[in-house]
Write an enzyme that holds these catalytic residues in place. Structure first.
Site, mmCIF file in Angstrom:
data_model
loop_
_atom_site.group_PDB
_atom_site.id
_atom_site.type_symbol
_atom_site.label_atom_id
_atom_site.label_comp_id
_atom_site.label_asym_id
_atom_site.label_seq_id
_atom_site.Cartn_x
_atom_site.Cartn_y
_atom_site.Cartn_z
ATOM 1 N N HIS A 75 -31.302 -11.395 -4.296
ATOM 2 C CA HIS A 75 -31.604 -10.113 -3.632
ATOM 3 C C HIS A 75 -31.835 -10.310 -2.139
ATOM 4 C CE1 HIS A 75 -32.082 -7.638 -7.280
ATOM 5 N NE2 HIS A 75 -32.477 -8.775 -7.847
ATOM 6 N N GLU A 131 -31.863 -8.222 0.051
ATOM 7 C CA GLU A 131 -32.601 -7.089 0.641
ATOM 8 C C GLU A 131 -34.084 -7.394 0.837
ATOM 9 O OE1 GLU A 131 -31.213 -7.148 -2.383
ATOM 10 O OE2 GLU A 131 -32.348 -5.982 -3.862
ATOM 11 N N CYS A 166 -27.141 -8.736 -7.148
ATOM 12 C CA CYS A 166 -27.607 -9.134 -8.479
ATOM 13 C C CYS A 166 -26.743 -8.469 -9.551
ATOM 14 C CB CYS A 166 -29.089 -8.822 -8.636
ATOM 15 S SG CYS A 166 -29.843 -9.806 -9.934
HETATM 16 N N1 GLN Z 1 -29.980 -7.147 -15.476
HETATM 17 C C1 GLN Z 1 -29.423 -8.251 -14.781
HETATM 18 C C2 GLN Z 1 -30.083 -9.566 -15.177
HETATM 19 O O1 GLN Z 1 -31.156 -9.590 -15.705
HETATM 20 C C3 GLN Z 1 -29.507 -8.055 -13.278
HETATM 21 C C4 GLN Z 1 -30.885 -8.050 -12.745
HETATM 22 C C5 GLN Z 1 -31.012 -7.462 -11.366
HETATM 23 O O2 GLN Z 1 -30.112 -6.791 -10.894
HETATM 24 N N2 GLN Z 1 -32.157 -7.677 -10.743
HETATM 25 O O3 GLN Z 1 -29.521 -10.619 -14.937
#
Ligand code: GLN
Length: 550
Positions: free
Chosen positions: A508, A510, A382
């Protein structure tokens, strides 16, 4: 058939692994062929943990239906291996919100709204709804916090009421406590457990089972004492010593006989437990001889719970590749100040996990630069993908001061920008792009080879995305956008062409890794890290286990 209910409370102190214990109980029941559903009741007033800092709450676990939930749900999914939904995490905030919205509509016209019965009724409705929707044989309900907390009272009262609403033999109250060890006399103490049970009884709950967590072996004398003072059968006092790896916990619980005790209590018929996969995993954890050093570069590294699923996913993939992993926690804030950069040299692979806000970003960018230049394996999750793109833009494409508009609204090159559908949103809670979305993979890319398929479903939690204005420039200069949303609009995976393994995903992975089924991207990353280590001729033997434990 109506489900049976296990209600699990905590006593003495928090952080003794109640969530993990509950998840392990779920696993030993599932191993007998029973259908298990699990729910966490969180007594705080936030509607969900999505707006809380990881310092307050640890990781926010995202379910496939897009709920931002407690990290214990990650344990539930990993141990029971069933996808949970938003019904599996109920907070006091949600309960009050529902009741107050009804009040505004006039549903209680003429009445006074009270904690008992209105709040407790809503809690009971949520508990019963999970049983109904999942058609489970056994529903396990865990209450966050410890007995005696003011805010958990309505939850405990609801659980108390359910004993009379359901048949008594259809409920089981499990209390997880802790036995402190007094070094001077080398003794384990049961008094805090006794007090905690007294506290529960004051609320009207007599536990049927006591799970006594401890860091030391428990003798029969201690068990008899707990049984006597807490008024439970001796075979219902379950000592649970801290395990050397968490995958051994279901096996340890099974050995105590708790599985059969639960079945007898509920008069449930089930086959013998099949825990062979878990025995294999626990065995592999102990037998792995080679060591692998993986760095997690984040800003909450002093609080490892913030990266719970990432840590577990690394372990799942490593165990399956017979590796013992040494996770190095590297503070992005320190890298940003130019400190600890030399520690990157010693890593076999680098992960930059998810995150929000500008603090430590330059440190994460430095880690991505290091991985690209040294051709060290890199997995960006992400924010980790966004950082990888920003670094590439600045240092390879010469787009000076490129950034994400999250960190720098006036950047000349917002290679990461707010998603279109996010622009009009002003509320913070539950408004990100959340939950499961499909992603189409480019054939023969590193991603497609890792997954072995052309389309996958992955979980998301973000507001920003790769800015398509820059897509062509990146694609013409060494970046392969190997995963896209089915309409081709959103970049879901970026990978570098001239690199053994540098891949970032906007989702994600994970959240989908399981001990018995590591996530393909983590497996590919760990495999690349093994190859990188071996190419550099690094010999990392695991010290003997006994030394390890000393
Ligand atoms: N802050 C970034 C966004 O909102 C990444 C979010 C994250 O890593 N879950 O896109």
């Amino acid at each position: 058939m109506k489900p049976k209910y296990i209600f699990c409370t905590g006593g003495v102190v928090s952080s003794v692994g109640k969530g993990l214990t509950v998840a392990a109980i779920g696993r030993i029941l599932k191993a007998r062929g029973l259908k298990v559903a699990i729910q966490k009741l969180d007594p705080y007033l936030n509607v969900d943990p999505g707006t809380m800092s990881p310092y307050q709450h640890g990781e926010v676990f995202v379910t496939s239906d897009g709920a931002e939930t407690d990290l214990d749900l990650g344990h539930y999914e990993r141990f029971v291996d069933e996808n949970v939904s938003r019904l599996s995490n109920i907070t006091a905030g949600q309960v009050y919100l529902t009741v107050l919205e009804k009040e505004r509509k006039g549903d209680y016209l003429g009445g006074t709204i009270q904690v008992v019965p209105h709040i407790t009724n809503e809690i009971k409705r949520c508990i019963k709804l999970l049983g109904k929707r999942t058609d489970a044989d056994v529903v396990i309900v865990e209450v966050g916090g410890t007995a005696g907390d003011i805010e958990s009272l309505p939850f405990l009262e609801a659980l108390r009421q359910l004993r009379t609403e359901f048949k008594r033999r259809d409920t089981l109250y499990v209390h997880v406590t802790f036995l402190p060890h007094i070094g001077a006399t080398d003794e384990l103490k049961t008094k805090p457990t006794q007090h905690s049970v007294r506290e529960l009884r004051g609320i009207g709950i007599q536990p049927n089972v006591i799970i006594a967590r401890t860091d030391y072996p428990v003798n029969n004398e201690i068990i008899s004492k707990i049984a006597l003072f807490c008024d439970v059968d001796e075979d219902a006092v379950i000592p649970l010593q801290t395990a050397d790896n968490i995958y051994a916990v279901p096996l340890m619980i099974e050995e105590t006989g708790l599985g059969d005790f639960i079945l007898n209590r509920f008069r449930l018929e089930a086959g013998p437990p099949d825990l062979h996969e878990w025995r294999e995993i626990a065995g592999k954890c102990r037998s792995a001889q080679e060591k692998l050093c993986i760095g997690i570069v984040g800003k909450y590294v002093e609080l490892r719970d913030a990266y719970m699923s990432v840590k577990e996913s690394i372990a799942h993939a490593a165990v399956h590749l017979d590796q013992d992993v040494d996770i190095r926690w590297i503070h992005s804030g320190e890298l940003e100040k130019g400190k600890r950069l030399d520690e990157l040299n010693d890593l076999d692979g680098i992960i930059v996990p998810g995150g929000f806000g500008y603090r430590g970003i330059e440190g994460k960018i430095a880690a991505a630069k290091f991985a690209r230049e040294r051709k060290a394996p890199y997995l960006g999750l992400c924010l980790g993908m966004q950082v990888m793109c920003i670094e590439y833009a600045r240092n390879v494409l010469h787009l000076d001061d490129a950034s994400s508009s999250e960190f720098d609204v006036s950047t000349p090159h917002p290679v990461i920008d707010l998603m279109l559908e996010q622009r009009a949103i002003t509320d913070m809670g539950g408004t990100m792009r959340l939950g499961e979305y499909p992603c189409v993979l480019q054939p023969n890319s590193a991603a497609a080879l890792a997954y072995g398929k052309n389309e996958v479903l992955e979980r998301h939690r973000h507001r920003f995305e790769f800015n398509n204005v820059y897509r062509e420039t990146f694609a013409a200069n060494g970046v392969n956008f190997s995963g896209l949303s089915p309409d081709g609009v959103l970049v879901e995976i970026a990978e570098l062409q001239d690199h053994p393994f540098m891949l970032g995903c906007q989702f994600h992975p994970e959240f989908l890794s399981r001990p018995n089924r590591p996530h393909p991207l983590f497996s590919a990353f760990i495999q690349a890290s093994i190859e990188y280590r071996d190419e550099l001729g690094r010999i990392r033997q695991r010290p003997s286990l006994d030394l390890d434990r000393a």
